[in-house]
Design an enzyme around this catalytic site. Structure first.
Site, PDB file in Angstrom:
ATOM      1  N   PHE A 160       0.812  -1.221   0.000  1.00 49.55           N
ATOM      2  CA  PHE A 160       0.000   0.000   0.000  1.00 49.55           C
ATOM      3  C   PHE A 160       0.841   1.265   0.000  1.00 49.55           C
ATOM      4  O   PHE A 160       0.401   2.322  -0.432  1.00 49.55           O
ATOM      5  CB  PHE A 160      -0.949   0.011   1.215  1.00 49.55           C
ATOM      6  CG  PHE A 160      -0.272   0.349   2.520  1.00 49.55           C
ATOM      7  CD1 PHE A 160      -0.006   1.663   2.872  1.00 49.55           C
ATOM      8  CD2 PHE A 160       0.107  -0.656   3.417  1.00 49.55           C
ATOM      9  CE1 PHE A 160       0.626   1.973   4.063  1.00 49.55           C
ATOM     10  CE2 PHE A 160       0.741  -0.354   4.607  1.00 49.55           C
ATOM     11  CZ  PHE A 160       1.004   0.965   4.931  1.00 49.55           C
ATOM     12  N   LYS A 184      -0.798  -7.718  -8.756  1.00 48.43           N
ATOM     13  CA  LYS A 184      -1.861  -7.551  -7.753  1.00 48.43           C
ATOM     14  C   LYS A 184      -1.474  -6.375  -6.851  1.00 48.43           C
ATOM     15  O   LYS A 184      -0.688  -6.539  -5.917  1.00 48.43           O
ATOM     16  CB  LYS A 184      -2.042  -8.816  -6.906  1.00 48.43           C
ATOM     17  CG  LYS A 184      -3.263  -8.691  -5.983  1.00 48.43           C
ATOM     18  CD  LYS A 184      -3.358  -9.820  -4.974  1.00 48.43           C
ATOM     19  CE  LYS A 184      -2.719  -9.491  -3.654  1.00 48.43           C
ATOM     20  NZ  LYS A 184      -3.287  -8.358  -2.911  1.00 48.43           N
ATOM     21  N   CYS A 292       9.652   1.260   4.204  1.00 47.12           N
ATOM     22  CA  CYS A 292      10.557   0.259   4.768  1.00 47.12           C
ATOM     23  C   CYS A 292      11.960   0.807   4.934  1.00 47.12           C
ATOM     24  O   CYS A 292      12.806   0.179   5.567  1.00 47.12           O
ATOM     25  CB  CYS A 292      10.562  -1.004   3.917  1.00 47.12           C
ATOM     26  SG  CYS A 292      11.154  -0.703   2.251  1.00 47.12           S
ATOM     27  N   GLU A 393       8.501  -3.676  13.961  1.00 46.30           N
ATOM     28  CA  GLU A 393       8.168  -2.659  12.960  1.00 46.30           C
ATOM     29  C   GLU A 393       6.829  -2.015  13.311  1.00 46.30           C
ATOM     30  O   GLU A 393       5.808  -2.695  13.379  1.00 46.30           O
ATOM     31  CB  GLU A 393       8.086  -3.312  11.581  1.00 46.30           C
ATOM     32  CG  GLU A 393       7.833  -2.305  10.483  1.00 46.30           C
ATOM     33  CD  GLU A 393       7.965  -2.909   9.090  1.00 46.30           C
ATOM     34  OE1 GLU A 393       7.489  -4.030   8.877  1.00 46.30           O
ATOM     35  OE2 GLU A 393       8.560  -2.232   8.217  1.00 46.30           O
TER      36      GLU A 393
END
Lengths: 492, 134
Positions: A160, A184, A292, A393
């Protein structure tokens, strides 16, 4: 400064793209797609049916046989056209990214730029990296050479947080070398890539070379386990990457899985503190911490603590929150209410663990956006390396600060997590920087750079549980989509 | 501490451009040289080029706050010149404009080479006008 204009207020139902045709899904399972600044729907995304998923794979497999035969210089022309279309529409794409993901317009513009950069790199890769090697006369009258051949149809599953950039980490390279793809995109932020895909229709790729379906885990699973799929390129969380790794392994598929992160940033006493502070602010709080490569743990060494922390906190306090289409704001909402709840939960965990909340970003008042998923910069001090907020995270604008006495201790802390995506050091010593670079167990290293984002013409690296596979994303993915044949040749 | 992202800074520079052009127009005499009138009428093109930089080569570094400069502070002296007429005022405004842009250039060199190059071009053009007037 006035708010930039939205491209559209509502985008309707996202359509699947199969065999060169946009079509409405037969699914009765749709999800609302939200604008996170407004908490308002901007469209609906279908979860493709199993039959639709299979059709997309069949189209990619059928297209492969012809696409691989298109000569390289012809294939590359499609990529040149792709770049031209993206350049022409870059601003509207950026604004749609803001509407769906919520990020700041500058970040969205940067994302589109990186997507374009990957198309450019793929063009170069088609000519250079995809070339084989030959050695004349390896034995009497015998030559030996290697050719690279595309493997077939691949799956790309994107996250996302970079809805446009990440598909371009892989798709242009696959196309450049003659492979075909089923993409996808994330079901949370499907609109930007849907829009891009509509624009790319103008490129005129042969039907089936690129196919796009939407859905959740079950769609991904069906794609990955399909017998005609050669491999899967994925970017997302470590938990999902691990599952895909196992699943793909059982079904004998190639994987390129870029996963989660907990990035440490070490500040040495000899660093340029003013520059480090501004750099760190962008690194910790840019994209609202949802990348990230975002730094999550700040480790000042020795008296760097007194020099950097007050500057860092002061800059964080001054960040203005708002809708990403307002260029004058500094930070924007998280992507979803669920993401907001998750970050709130981690702040509670930090408090329970005994960390000191120096800056509390919870429940900010954002003028004009009372329903947005906002959270301000949040800073914990007195964090210890064993705390969950130092190890896990969070994927939000939460900075944990841990003091270290030495470089050794800082490196040990940074290496203590399961992740190895990125790490940065701020110093004016080349010797210290080199030492850090050699000993840190992370794939992307920043030296006086907070966001160590590799350019498209370098691999996007990653180590430990931040990466599963052998070949990394961006330009090196050329090797992922191809295999080598070695030919030993003699003519009588 | 004033801080700007690159697009915030460019928005401020656009304000400076428009404000400077208006101020010079007000202070310029009827017999102002063509080169000065060209400079004033070039504001729309300069604004267009600045807006283009905002959307073109955006990279990660673009969002790092740019500190150590306060555009509003720099605008204040120009405000003082406004409303007066005469070549002296025009010269002072242009000098001030060039000084500001050189300061910004120093700050953005590592962030956006495109903006740096644009400001270099603008200061070069302004310097040419200034030397005509002097």
């Amino acid at each position: 400064m006035a708010l930039l204009k939205e491209v559209k207020e509502y985008y309707g139902d996202v359509e699947l793209y199969i065999d060169g045709e946009f079509r409405k899904s037969e699914s009765d399972n749709f999800m609302e797609v939200m604008n996170p600044a407004l908490d308002k729907p901007i469209g609906r995304v279908p979860f493709a049916t199993p039959e639709e998923v299979d059709e997309a794979v069949d189209a990619a497999v059928a297209a492969f046989e012809r696409w691989r035969d298109v000569p390289v210089p012809n294939r590359v022309q499609y990529l040149f056209r792709m770049k031209e279309v993206l350049e022409r529409h870059k601003e509207e794409i950026a604004r749609i990214i803001v509407q769906n993901h919520g990020k700041h317009i500058d970040e969205a513009r940067g994302e589109v730029r990186r997507a374009i950069e990957n198309v450019e790199a793929a063009i170069g890769a088609a000519y250079i990296l995809a070339k084989g090697e030959a050695l004349d006369q390896v034995a009497p009258s015998i030559d030996e050479y290697v050719v690279r051949e595309p493997l077939g149809a691949f799956v790309i599953i994107s996250p996302f947080n970079f809805p446009v950039m990440v598909p371009f980490w892989f798709m242009p390279y696959a196309l450049a070398v003659g492979a075909t793809v089923v993409i996808k995109p994330s079901e949370i932020t499907p609109i930007p890539f849907y829009w891009v895909n509509k624009l790319l229709d103008e490129v005129g790729l042969p039907p089936g070379v690129v196919n796009v379906v939407y859905g959740r885990a079950e769609v991904g699973e069906r794609l990955i386990t399909h017998p005609d799929i050669q491999g899967v390129a994925f970017v997302g969380s470590t938990a999902v990457a691990r599952k895909i790794y196992e699943l793909a392994g059982r079904h004998g598929k190639r994987v390129l899985l870029q996963a989660g992160a907990k990035n440490y940033s070490v500040v040495m006493p000899d660093a340029d503190m003013d520059r480090a502070a501004t750099n760190l602010i962008s690194s910790f709080f840019g994209n609202t911490g949802q990348r990230c490569l975002a730094n999550a743990v700040l480790v000042p060494v020795g008296d760097a603590y007194q020099k950097i922390v007050p500057k860092f906190v002061e800059l964080a306090k001054g960040m203005k929150l708002g809708y990403g289409l307002d260029e004058d704001v500094d930070m924007t909402p998280l992507v979803s209410r669920k993401a907001l709840e998750r970050v709130h939960r981690y702040i509670e965990i930090g408090l329970e663990e005994g960390a000191r909340l120096t800056l509390d970003g919870r429940n900010p008042v954002v003028d004009g956006y009372p329903d947005g998923y906002f959270i301000g910069p949040t800073i914990f001090e007195d964090v210890t390396p064993d705390m969950r907020i130092a190890q896990e995270e969070i994927f939000g604008p939460v900075a944990s600060i841990i003091k270290a006495e030495s470089l050794d201790e800082a490196i040990e802390m940074a290496n203590s997590t399961i992740y190895g995506n990125a790490s940065s050091i701020f110093t004016s010593s080349g010797r210290v920087a080199r030492e850090f670079r050699r000993r840190i167990k992370a794939g992307n290293i920043g030296i006086n750079v907070g966001i160590a984002a590799p350019m498209a013409f370098y691999p996007f690296a990653g180590m430990k549980e931040s990466f599963f596979g052998v070949i990394h994303g961006q330009i090196t993915s050329v090797h992922f989509f191809t295999d080598t044949k070695v030919v030993i040749e003699r003519w009588w | 501490m004033s801080k700007y992202t690159l697009s915030q800074l460019i928005n401020k520079i656009i304000e400076v451009e428009e404000y400077t052009a208006r101020s010079i127009l007000e202070s310029a005499k009827d017999d102002a040289p063509n080169i000065l009138m060209d400079f004033i009428s070039g504001v729309d093109e300069r604004v267009r080029m600045l807006s283009e930089v905002k959307t073109s080569m955006v990279i990660e570094m673009t969002l790092e706050p740019i500190t150590g400069i306060d555009i509003d502070d720099y605008l204040k002296p120009i405000t003082n010149y406004r409303g007066e007429t005469g070549q002296i005022q025009t010269i002072e405004i242009l000098r001030h404009y060039i000084k500001l842009y050189k300061k910004i250039m120093d700050k953005v060199y590592e962030v956006s080479i495109d903006l740096y190059n644009l400001l270099y071009r603008f200061t070069r053009d302004a310097t040419r006008v200034l030397s005509e007037l002097e």
